[in-house]
Design an enzyme around this catalytic site. Structure first.
Site, mmCIF file in Angstrom:
data_model
loop_
_atom_site.group_PDB
_atom_site.id
_atom_site.type_symbol
_atom_site.label_atom_id
_atom_site.label_comp_id
_atom_site.label_asym_id
_atom_site.label_seq_id
_atom_site.Cartn_x
_atom_site.Cartn_y
_atom_site.Cartn_z
ATOM 1 N N HIS A 367 0.834 -1.203 0.000
ATOM 2 C CA HIS A 367 0.000 0.000 0.000
ATOM 3 C C HIS A 367 0.870 1.256 0.000
ATOM 4 O O HIS A 367 0.660 2.176 -0.796
ATOM 5 C CB HIS A 367 -0.918 -0.009 1.210
ATOM 6 C CG HIS A 367 -1.752 1.225 1.358
ATOM 7 N ND1 HIS A 367 -3.079 1.275 1.032
ATOM 8 C CD2 HIS A 367 -1.449 2.469 1.798
ATOM 9 C CE1 HIS A 367 -3.556 2.495 1.255
ATOM 10 N NE2 HIS A 367 -2.580 3.231 1.729
ATOM 11 N N GLU A 368 1.838 1.290 0.913
ATOM 12 C CA GLU A 368 2.657 2.495 1.039
ATOM 13 C C GLU A 368 3.509 2.726 -0.204
ATOM 14 O O GLU A 368 3.638 3.862 -0.682
ATOM 15 C CB GLU A 368 3.542 2.403 2.284
ATOM 16 C CG GLU A 368 2.783 2.246 3.590
ATOM 17 C CD GLU A 368 1.685 3.279 3.798
ATOM 18 O OE1 GLU A 368 1.731 4.352 3.164
ATOM 19 O OE2 GLU A 368 0.764 3.016 4.579
ATOM 20 N N GLU A 391 -6.137 6.703 -2.439
ATOM 21 C CA GLU A 391 -6.144 5.653 -1.420
ATOM 22 C C GLU A 391 -6.566 4.307 -2.001
ATOM 23 O O GLU A 391 -5.976 3.269 -1.695
ATOM 24 C CB GLU A 391 -7.095 6.037 -0.282
ATOM 25 C CG GLU A 391 -6.440 6.825 0.822
ATOM 26 C CD GLU A 391 -5.334 6.049 1.496
ATOM 27 O OE1 GLU A 391 -5.591 4.943 2.001
ATOM 28 O OE2 GLU A 391 -4.198 6.530 1.508
ATOM 29 N N HIS A 455 -9.701 8.008 3.224
ATOM 30 C CA HIS A 455 -9.617 6.581 3.513
ATOM 31 C C HIS A 455 -10.977 5.906 3.430
ATOM 32 O O HIS A 455 -11.059 4.692 3.252
ATOM 33 C CB HIS A 455 -9.011 6.360 4.895
ATOM 34 C CG HIS A 455 -7.612 6.878 5.008
ATOM 35 N ND1 HIS A 455 -7.339 8.185 5.320
ATOM 36 C CD2 HIS A 455 -6.420 6.275 4.807
ATOM 37 C CE1 HIS A 455 -6.023 8.363 5.328
ATOM 38 N NE2 HIS A 455 -5.447 7.221 5.013
#
Length: 675
Positions: A367-368, A391, A455
């Site tokens: 994800h990062e 996101e 998010h």
């Protein structure tokens, strides 16, 4: 570059809502799902057009393309009709196997950066322009670049905003820079951009960008630059991690993946950290008490992510330039988050509650790192609908990496953060099949979703990816039960994770830009599906239906569902009385459905001024869109669904539209009802 259009197309992050993370799903081939209930099938359709697939570029090939495109920026600006004060700078280049080149440009005006001025030009091998996609269509010519506000005033305002949000040790990371603000598509505004550092209230580093009108001092926009998302690991078992041997020791440096390094912050919150070094090539013992364990997890996740993007999509490194990022573990004390920063080109991981649950699982790492990919490509602004899509992109490829990694201790799923147990009750952080299971994320798009934390506004895109991959209904995949419903109650047939991820990746790298919203994401993925599989393919149909399943746009035409429309063009007076477009329905037995589909096409330069309702034949009002003075986007070209099951279908239905604010006029182009 010759302009003869042939086909048209339309920054950092943490794990949880205060900073950005999470997952979706992918693996080679279609899913091996044990299907129960009324699940829609995963279809086996055609192969992608080889020429439309992304070309794998080496770092040197990419650099040469950038050099080549940079040599023609002046000619490109002239062809695009830009003013003499506007210059183009090449930021990124992607290429398809058939030679189609997609070039991303940043823009300056009188030497000032234009925020929201980015554009994407796609051209064939022979130089024929296929499409031009602009983050804003507003013209810059005539913009006054004389400031009346001292930069120090803008800086103080930005510092005040950051402190009001709970930032500690707030400081301006650099002097405010003068820019032209164009990111909201309105009149160009001379502005200052100030970046405020320090720490957010949960301990996450702060990189708050504040844009201030250089004449009035009014805050125009703000966004966060920190996106919050043999080794013996805590989550993945015993795995292979690459290291480098020195004369007397081993270092956790992966030379096979651009020199990626894993460092120890040792509970600190600043600096690069200390490179992990040891006398042997064994890292960690599977227990969080050993500092090397989190390092092994982080290095393993980074390696899987590098391999996925390189081996599946032909992307060598986060930026495509072959350079490795870095991973910093043991950030702070009891810090329950992870984040990506462009400024250090690194991922950073906290150790979780009581320092026992480091946030270093595979999907967190993926994800990062994907935030870095987004920053290097579409650069989706981390606010509003584009922020939700930013996101979701990280969630989608986090799941893709997890499935592709095929680790028996951390199997692929459509759950985000299921290993790190942030809530302390064993539940995942997010659920892609039904995002609202977390209590905050949204399952379906609606007109105000841009005001939700990014998010949670990511939910519809995550849900779309699940539907496109697996289809709707109940099924079991890798031992996890899912049951995904659609906004209109109609089924969606999945096409498999590999195709779904390919479509999103190519849309991200060749269609999306900094201001892409849900409607534009739909247009971009539909364009990609048509390029890869054909406009009438099963894949293109499923892409359309999956978007409809999350309330973005209409479904493909179903001959078994009668539709009625009015194409009469009706003017909407500025700040005037309501106007109506009538649709006469006949020959439909019984009542209207519980999910009556209302397709609306309204042209208006400030959509927030409008209130839109559907009126049944008996006068019952079904609200579609409320007034929102802050919604400055143009046009209302959307699909709504209303429960009209208590209404007789036949009769005269009306779309009622009223403009409640001054300065802008518009018109109703079309309204269609599908029963």
């Amino acid at each position: 570059m010759r302009s003869t259009p042939r086909r048209r197309t339309t920054t950092t992050g943490a794990l949880i809502a205060t900073a950005a993370l999470l997952a979706a799903g992918f693996q080679s081939g279609t899913s091996a799902a044990a299907t129960t209930g009324t699940a829609a099938p995963v279809v086996k359709a055609g192969k992608a057009d080889p020429g439309a697939l992304p070309l794998s570029l080496t770092p040197s090939q990419r650099a040469e393309l950038i050099r080549k495109q940079s040599a023609t920026t002046a000619a490109t600006a002239t062809e695009l009709g830009l003013s003499p004060q506007e210059k183009l700078l090449v930021r990124d280049v992607a290429q398809d196997r058939d030679g189609t080149t997609h070039t991303r440009y940043e823009r300056t005006y009188s030497g000032l950066p234009v925020l929201g001025g980015d554009l994407l030009v796609s051209e064939t091998r022979t130089g024929t322009t296929e499409s031009v996609t602009k983050a804003s269509k507003t013209k810059l010519a005539g913009t006054d670049t004389t400031a009346a506000l001292p930069p120090a005033t803008a800086e103080q305002q930005a510092l005040g905003l950051a402190r009001a949000d709970g930032t500690t040790a707030a400081d301006a990371q650099r002097a405010p820079r003068k820019v032209v603000w164009l990111a909201q598509g309105t009149t160009p505004v001379l502005a200052y951009e100030t970046v405020i550092g320090g720490l957010q209230k949960d301990g996450t580093p702060n990189e708050l960008h504040v844009v201030t009108d250089a004449r009035s001092g009014k805050k125009l926009f703000e966004w966060q630059g920190v996106h919050t998302g043999t080794g013996n690991t805590q989550y993945s078992g015993q795995v292979n991690v690459n290291s480098t041997r020195t004369t007397n020791a081993y270092q956790l440096t992966d030379t096979a993946r651009g020199g990626h390094q894993t460092t120890n912050l040792n509970r600190g919150t600043t600096g690069a950290g200390t490179l992990f070094t040891g006398p042997d090539d064994t890292w960690g013992n599977g227990n969080p008490a050993d500092p090397e364990t989190a390092a092994a997890d982080a290095a393993y996740g980074a390696g899987l992510t590098w391999d996925y993007f390189k081996n599946v999509h032909g992307r060598t490194g986060i930026r495509g330039d072959g350079a490795g990022a870095s991973s910093r573990v043991h950030y702070g004390t009891n810090y329950v988050n992870a984040f990506w920063q462009d400024s250090c080109f690194c991922m950073t991981y906290g150790d979780g509650a009581a320092n026992l649950k480091p946030l270093t699982a595979i999907d967190v790492a993926a994800h990062e790192m994907t935030h870095g990919v987004t920053s290097a490509t579409a650069r989706l602004v981390y606010s509003g609908e584009s922020g939700g899509l930013n996101e979701a992109t990280s969630d989608i490829f986090a799941a893709a990496v997890e499935f592709h990694g095929n680790n028996t201790q951390d199997v692929g799923d459509y759950l985000v953060g299921e290993k790190i147990d942030i809530r302390g009750n064993g539940s995942p952080l997010r659920h892609m099949d039904t995002p609202s299971k977390d209590g905050l994320s949204k399952d379906y798009w609606y007109s105000g979703i841009g005001g939700v934390d990014v998010h949670y506004s990511s939910g519809p895109a995550n849900h779309w990816f699940y539907l496109l991959s697996e289809g709707s209904g109940a099924k079991t995949i890798n031992g996890v039960n899912y049951n995904s419903a659609t906004s209109d109650g109609l089924p969606v047939a999945g096409i498999g994770r590999d195709k779904a991820a390919l479509i999103w990746y190519k849309a991200l790298t060749t269609k999306f830009n900094s201001t892409t919203n849900y409607a534009a994401a739909r247009a971009g993925t539909l364009a990609v599906a048509a390029e890869l599989y054909g406009p009438n393919s099963l894949e293109a149909k499923s892409v359309t239906d999956a978007w409809a399943g999350v309330n973005v746009g209409p479904r493909t035409t179903d001959p078994n569902r009668p539709s009625f429309e009015s194409a009469a063009v009706i003017s909407i007076p500025d700040n005037g009385p309501p106007v109506n477009s009538s649709v006469v329905v006949s020959g439909v037995p019984g009542n209207a459905p519980a999910a009556l589909q209302v397709d609306v096409d309204i042209i208006h330069p400030w959509r927030g001024d409008l209130v839109v309702d559907l009126l049944a034949p008996d006068g019952t009002v079904y609200p579609l869109k409320p007034f929102s003075g802050s919604d400055s986007a143009d046009n209302v070209q959307e699909t709504y669904y209303v429960n009209a099951s208590s209404e007789t279908a036949n009769g005269a239905w009306r779309l009622r539209v009223q403009d409640l604010a001054a300065q802008d006029e518009g018109q109703i182009n079309k309204v269609r009802l599908t029963f």
